[in-house]
Design an enzyme around this catalytic site. Structure first.
Site, PDB file in Angstrom:
ATOM      1  N   ASP A  10      -8.255   9.493  -1.190  1.00  8.31           N
ATOM      2  CA  ASP A  10      -8.921   8.789  -0.643  1.00  8.31           C
ATOM      3  C   ASP A  10      -8.686   7.977   0.564  1.00  8.31           C
ATOM      4  O   ASP A  10      -8.666   6.738   1.330  1.00  8.31           O
ATOM      5  CB  ASP A  10      -7.473   7.019  -1.334  1.00  8.31           C
ATOM      6  CG  ASP A  10      -8.715   6.016  -1.285  1.00  8.31           C
ATOM      7  OD1 ASP A  10      -9.792   5.734  -1.642  1.00  8.31           O
ATOM      8  OD2 ASP A  10      -7.659   4.885  -1.535  1.00  8.31           O
ATOM      9  N   THR A  27      -0.564  -6.695  -1.891  1.00 10.09           N
ATOM     10  CA  THR A  27      -1.744  -7.362  -0.567  1.00 10.09           C
ATOM     11  C   THR A  27      -0.678  -6.641   0.709  1.00 10.09           C
ATOM     12  O   THR A  27       0.678  -6.084   0.675  1.00 10.09           O
ATOM     13  CB  THR A  27      -1.393  -8.732  -0.667  1.00 10.09           C
ATOM     14  OG1 THR A  27      -2.019  -8.894  -1.815  1.00 10.09           O
ATOM     15  CG2 THR A  27      -2.221  -9.804   0.070  1.00 10.09           C
ATOM     16  N   VAL A  28      -1.545  -6.830   2.165  1.00 10.75           N
ATOM     17  CA  VAL A  28      -0.436  -6.358   3.355  1.00 10.75           C
ATOM     18  C   VAL A  28      -0.330  -7.100   4.051  1.00 10.75           C
ATOM     19  O   VAL A  28      -1.080  -8.111   4.160  1.00 10.75           O
ATOM     20  CB  VAL A  28      -1.094  -5.708   3.849  1.00 10.75           C
ATOM     21  CG1 VAL A  28      -0.202  -5.228   5.112  1.00 10.75           C
ATOM     22  CG2 VAL A  28      -1.436  -4.279   3.366  1.00 10.75           C
ATOM     23  N   GLY A  86      -4.918  -8.092   4.740  1.00 12.31           N
ATOM     24  CA  GLY A  86      -5.301  -7.319   4.012  1.00 12.31           C
ATOM     25  C   GLY A  86      -4.604  -6.754   2.937  1.00 12.31           C
ATOM     26  O   GLY A  86      -4.453  -7.691   2.432  1.00 12.31           O
ATOM     27  N   GLN A  87      -5.625  -6.183   1.513  1.00 18.39           N
ATOM     28  CA  GLN A  87      -5.643  -6.473   0.240  1.00 18.39           C
ATOM     29  C   GLN A  87      -6.059  -4.927   0.122  1.00 18.39           C
ATOM     30  O   GLN A  87      -7.477  -4.455   0.029  1.00 18.39           O
ATOM     31  CB  GLN A  87      -6.237  -7.416  -0.299  1.00 18.39           C
ATOM     32  CG  GLN A  87      -5.578  -8.674   0.161  1.00 18.39           C
ATOM     33  CD  GLN A  87      -6.205  -9.739  -0.587  1.00 18.39           C
ATOM     34  OE1 GLN A  87      -7.429  -9.946  -1.663  1.00 18.39           O
ATOM     35  NE2 GLN A  87      -4.783 -10.374  -1.974  1.00 18.39           N
ATOM     36  N   GLY A  88      -5.977  -4.726  -0.842  1.00 13.83           N
ATOM     37  CA  GLY A  88      -6.142  -2.775  -1.538  1.00 13.83           C
ATOM     38  C   GLY A  88      -6.076  -2.402  -2.792  1.00 13.83           C
ATOM     39  O   GLY A  88      -5.673  -4.208  -3.882  1.00 13.83           O
ATOM     40  N   GLY A  89      -5.876  -1.610  -3.699  1.00 11.10           N
ATOM     41  CA  GLY A  89      -6.178  -1.579  -5.126  1.00 11.10           C
ATOM     42  C   GLY A  89      -4.543  -1.824  -5.781  1.00 11.10           C
ATOM     43  O   GLY A  89      -4.908  -2.259  -7.116  1.00 11.10           O
ATOM     44  N   LYS A 136       3.417  -4.448   2.927  1.00 13.51           N
ATOM     45  CA  LYS A 136       2.820  -4.210   1.770  1.00 13.51           C
ATOM     46  C   LYS A 136       3.163  -4.913   0.070  1.00 13.51           C
ATOM     47  O   LYS A 136       4.775  -3.963  -0.549  1.00 13.51           O
ATOM     48  CB  LYS A 136       2.464  -2.287   1.226  1.00 13.51           C
ATOM     49  CG  LYS A 136       1.655  -2.442  -0.070  1.00 13.51           C
ATOM     50  CD  LYS A 136       1.078  -0.685   0.637  1.00 13.51           C
ATOM     51  CE  LYS A 136       0.428  -0.877  -0.763  1.00 13.51           C
ATOM     52  NZ  LYS A 136      -0.546   0.309  -0.964  1.00 13.51           N
TER      53      LYS A 136
END
Length: 764
Positions: A560, A448-449, A442-445, A463
Site C-alpha cells: 500500500d 484514526t491517529v 489523521g485517519q486511514g482505512g 493509532k
C-alpha cells in the site's frame, strides 16, 4: 396504634402479593396455529390442520391432500380425489370418515341384489384396529372381510382374511340391545388386523334367506367405529345401503421410525421445538410435549398451555392456592396469610401468630440488609478491580493478544517482545486527553491517529483501530509483526501497543511535518519542495522498499505504497508508515496468491487481474508516487477531465507524445538545469509503471539509480546530445490504458476477475 399500623402493612402486602400471582389469570390463551400461513383452516364445519391441506402448497404431500366439495351445504371435505368423506381430523393421528355399507339382498322371485363398496388407502393411512370392528347384520348370513395389511417395519405387506356368522329364525329372535348383544344372533362382530390398508367385504347366505320366512331379506356388513355404533333389530329390515357409517383411520407423518427420521433434519416432520416423536404401526407421528398444545408439524405450532385457565382433570392446585403459569408447566403457592405447599393444603394462619411473624420478618430483614450493606461496601472495590481485570483479559484475547504473542515469539523461540512496550489503557487515555477529537492528526482505512503526550514529554502517534471484525484483527496483528522485524531509519518506529481496550491501539514515534501528500497537493507547501528535496524523499522511500524486498528476512511486500503513507519530519526526511496490508514472503516463494488489496490509482494492474502479489507490485505503486513528485498531481481525481483522471495513464500518454514538460509541477520545471534530470526521473517512472511486472526494474535498481542521481546531481544535467538520446528513448511506447475510473479509496476484493474483466493494453 402499632398493631393497626402493622395490620395495614400486612393488608397492603397481601393485596400486592395476590395481584402479582393472579395476573397470569388475565393473560389470554394462545391462539394455536392450525394450518400453514395463508392456507384455509377449514372446509365447512371440519378443521383442516397441517400436514393436511386443501391445496398442494398447503399440505405436506399428496397423501394429505383434502378436496373441499362446495356442492354440499355446508361444504364437505373428501380425502384426495376419493369418495371418502371426512368428518374430523385429529392431530393425535386419527381421521374420522364415513363409509358405505356392503349388502346382499334376496327379493321375491329368487333375485339377489349385491353392493360391495371397498376401501383402499395410501401408504401412510390404515384402518384403525383399536377403534373399529367388522360387523355383519342378518338372520342367515356369513360375512368375510379380507385385504392387505402392513407389518411394523412397513417394508413387508401381507394378506389377511377374517369374518363372522349371524343366524336367527326370525326378526323377533334377534336381540334388541347394546353393542354387547352383537354376538351371533342377528348380528356378529370380529376384529381386523393392525395396519390394514385394504378392505374388501364378501356377503352370502347359507340357505338363500329361506329360513327367515321373509319375502324380502338382506344381509349387511361393514367396518365401523365401534364407539359410535349400537345394534338394533330394526337394522335387519330397514338398514339402508345408502347410509354412511363412521369409520376411524390411523395416519402417520412418515414411514420411518423416529430414530431413522431424525437423521435427516430437513425431512424430519416434527418441526416444533416443543414436540416429541412416537413410533406407530404406520411409521411415526409427532405430538406436543406435556404442558404444550397445538400443531407439532409447524415451526411454532406447540404453544404453552395456561394450566391456570384450562384446569384439566389432573390440575393439582388445592382450593385457596394461587396458580402461577410457567413455560410448559405451572406452580401452586399459598397466599401470604396461608401456610402449606399449595399442592396438598393451604390453611389460614392464626392472626396473632401472623403479626408476630411479621415483626420477626421485619427484624430479620433489617439485620440482613445492614449486613449486606456492610459486606457490599467492603467488597465493592475488590469486585470492581476483578471486573476490570476480566474485561481487560477479555479484550486482550479478542484483540488477538495470544496470537500476537505466539507470532512475536516465533517458531525458533526468539522473542521480539522486549523491543515493544505494552501500554495500559489509562496511560494512552491520559496521553490523548480521553482521545479528544482535537488530537486527531489523521485517519486511514483501518483506524484514526491521535497525537499523544507521555509522562516523559515524549510525543507519540497513537493509532486506534475502528470497531473491528476478524479481518481487521488480522490486519492489526500483521502490522505489529511486520514492524517488529523492521529496523530502518526511514520507517516509522513502532514503540508499543495496548490490547486491553475494546479496540487495539498502536503507539508510534510522532512525525511532525505531516504526509508527503499534504505537501504535494497544497500550493503553499508544494512551493517549498525543491527538486532536490523531492528526489531525496524518492530515494529514501525507494531505499526502504529495497530493504524490505532484499535485506529483510523473510522479505516483506508493503502492498500500500502511496503519498499518504510517506511521512516527513522537519528536515524532510521520509518515513514510510502503515504496514497493515503488508505481507511476509516465504523463503521458497516469489509471489503470493492473495485478496486484492491496495489503493486505486496506485494499484498494480497485473496484480489486480491475476491476484498474484509480487515485489513488482510495490514497484508500480512507487512509480505512481514518483510521478506525483514530478507533477504535483493526485494519483486519481475525478475533478480532472476523463483523459487525465488516472495520473499513471495520463503521465505515460504525455511522455509518449513528447509533452512531459507540459504536465510537470511548475515549482520544479522552472528551475534552471533540471531538464536532463527530470527526463531521467521520468524515464525511470515510466519503467516502474510498465503493465508487465517482469519488465519493471527491481526496487534495488530503482533505489540505486535515485541514490546515484542524488550524489551526482551535476551528471543529470548532460549535454544536448545526451538529452536528445533521452528524448529518443521516451517516445514510441504504447499507452498504458486502464479501462476503469475509480475514486482513490482502499479496496478489498476476493477476485476482481470474477466481477469484471479490465482491459489493459500492452505496455513497453
Amino acid at each position: 396504634m402499632a398493631p393497626n399500623y402493622v395490620m395495614m402493612l400486612y393488608l397492603i402486602t397481601l393485596i400486592c402479593f395476590s395481584l402479582s400471582f393472579g395476573i397470569d389469570a388475565m393473560v389470554p390463551r394462545h391462539n394455536h396455529l392450525i394450518a400453514k400461513p395463508s392456507c384455509n383452516e377449514s372446509c365447512g364445519n371440519v378443521n383442516i390442520p397441517f400436514p393436511f391441506g386443501l391445496t398442494g402448497d398447503c399440505c405436506l404431500d399428496d397423501q394429505f391432500l383434502v378436496t373441499c366439495n362446495h356442492t354440499f351445504q355446508p361444504p364437505q371435505p373428501f380425502l384426495g380425489d376419493s369418495g371418502i368423506e371426512i368428518t374430523r381430523i385429529s392431530l393425535a393421528g386419527q381421521l374420522n370418515v364415513l363409509q358405505f355399507i356392503s349388502s346382499d339382498c334376496y327379493r321375491a322371485g329368487n333375485n339377489t341384489e349385491t353392493t360391495q363398496p371397498s376401501i383402499e388407502l395410501s401408504s401412510l393411512l390404515s384402518v384403525s384396529y383399536t377403534a373399529n370392528k367388522f360387523i355383519a347384520v342378518g338372520c342367515d348370513t356369513y360375512a368375510i372381510v379380507q385385504g392387505y395389511y402392513r407389518k411394523y417395519n412397513l417394508k413387508v405387506r401381507d394378506s389377511y382374511i377374517t369374518g363372522c356368522m349371524s343366524m336367527c329364525d326370525s326378526l323377533d329372535d334377534a336381540v334388541n340391545g347394546d353393542n354387547n348383544s352383537c354376538s351371533g344372533v342377528g348380528c356378529c362382530r370380529t376384529s381386523i388386523p393392525e395396519g390394514a390398508w385394504n378392505v374388501t367385504i364378501t356377503l352370502d347366505s347359507y340357505n338363500n334367506y329361506r329360513s327367515t320366512n321373509m319375502t324380502n331379506a338382506c344381509s349387511y356388513a361393514f367396518v365401523v367405529d365401534e364407539a359410535n355404533f349400537s345394534f338394533s333389530k330394526s337394522y335387519l329390515s330397514n338398514l339402508q345401503t345408502t347410509t354412511k357409517l363412521p369409520l376411524v383411520l390411523d395416519w402417520a407423518i412418515g414411514k420411518e421410525t423416529c430414530e431413522i427420521a431424525k437423521r435427516d433434519s430437513t425431512a424430519y416432520a416434527c418441526k416444533s421445538n416443543n414436540s416429541d416423536c412416537h413410533d406407530n404401526s404406520n411409521g411415526y407421528r409427532c405430538t406436543c410435549k406435556q404442558g404444550y398444545d397445538g400443531n407439532p408439524y409447524l415451526k411454532d405450532g406447540c404453544q404453552d398451555i395456561n394450566e391456570c385457565i384450562d384446569r384439566k382433570p389432573d390440575y393439582r392446585c388445592v382450593t385457596n392456592a394461587i396458580c402461577n403459569n410457567i413455560d410448559g408447566n405451572y406452580t401452586c403457592t399459598c397466599p401470604p396469610d396461608f401456610s402449606g405447599d399449595g399442592y396438598t393444603e393451604c390453611n389460614r394462619d392464626n392472626p396473632q401468630k401472623k403479626i408476630l411473624n411479621t415483626y420477626l420478618v421485619i427484624g430479620v430483614t433489617t439485620g440482613v440488609a445492614l449486613m449486606v450493606i456492610i459486606v457490599f461496601g467492603w467488597s465493592y472495590t475488590g469486585f470492581q478491580r476483578r471486573k476490570m481485570l476480566m474485561m481487560k483479559k477479555k479484550f486482550f484475547q479478542e484483540n488477538g493478544g495470544l496470537v500476537l504473542q505466539q507470532r512475536l515469539t516465533g517458531e525458533e523461540g526468539s522473542s521480539n517482545t522486549n523491543t515493544i512496550k505494552i501500554f495500559t489503557a489509562e496511560q494512552l487515555e491520559k496521553a490523548t486527553n480521553g482521545f479528544d477529537k482535537d488530537r486527531v492528526v489523521g485517519q486511514g482505512g483501518f483506524g484514526t491517529v491521535y497525537k499523544g503526550y507521555l509522562k516523559d514529554d515524549c510525543i507519540v502517534a497513537i493509532k486506534k483501530s475502528k470497531v473491528i471484525d476478524h479481518n481487521q484483527i488480522e490486519q492489526f496483528i500483521n502490522e505489529v509483526i511486520v514492524l517488529s522485524q523492521i529496523n530502518h531509519r526511514n520507517v516509522v518506529k513502532l514503540l508499543g501497543c495496548c490490547l486491553e481496550t475494546e479496540v487495539p491501539l498502536l503507539v508510534y514515534e510522532f512525525i511532525s511535518n505531516g504526509t508527503l501528500s499534504e505537501h504535494l497537493h497544497d500550493k503553499v507547501k508544494a512551493s517549498t519542495l525543491s527538486l532536490d528535496i523531492r528526489l531525496k524523499v524518492a530515494a529514501e522511500t525507494a531505499g526502504v522498499l529495497s530493504y524490505l524486498h532484499s535485506a529483510a528476512y523473510p522479505p516483506i511486500i508493503h502492498r500500500d505504497i502511496k503519498s499518504v503513507n510517506i511521512l516527513l519530519d522537519k528536515s524532510y526526511t521520509a518515513k514510510v508508515s502503515d504496514f497493515g496490508a503488508s505481507r511476509l514472503v516465504p523463503a521458497d516463494q516469489t509471489e503470493l496468491s492473495t485478496l486484492v488489496q491496495g489503493t486505486l490509482g496506485y494499484l498494480d494492474p497485473e496484480y489486480l487481474q491475476t491476484n498474484q502479489l509480487t515485489e513488482k507490485s510495490d514497484v508500480y505503486s512507487f512509480g505512481v508516487v514518483l510521478v506525483e513528485l514530478l507533477t504535483g498531481r493526485k494519483a486519481l481525481c475525478f475533478e480532472r477531465p476523463e483523459a487525465e483522471r488516472s495520473l499513471a495513464q495520463y503521465f505515460i500518454s504525455s511522455v509518449e507524445k513528447g509533452h512531459l514538460f507540459d504536465i510537470l509541477d511548475n515549482n520544479i520545471a522552472c528551475e534552471e538545469g533540471n531538464a536532463g534530470q527530470l527526463k531521467n526521473v521520468a524515464m525511470l517512472a515510466q519503467r516502474c509503471l510498465n503493465v508487465k511486472g517482469d519488465e519493471r526494474p527491481t526496487m534495488k535498481e530503482v533505489a540505486a539509480e535515485l541514490e546515484a542521481g542524488s550524489r551526482l546531481r551535476h551528471s543529470w544535467a548532460q549535454t544536448d546530445q545526451h538529452s536528445e538520446e533521452i528524448e529518443s528513448l521516451l517516445p514510441g511506447t504504447q499507452p498504458l490504458g486502464f479501462g476503469y475510473q475509480y475514486s482513490e479509496h482502499t479496496i478489498h476484493v476476493d477476485s476482481i476477475i470474477s466481477h469484471v474483466t479490465l482491459p489493459f493494453p500492452g505496455g513497453r
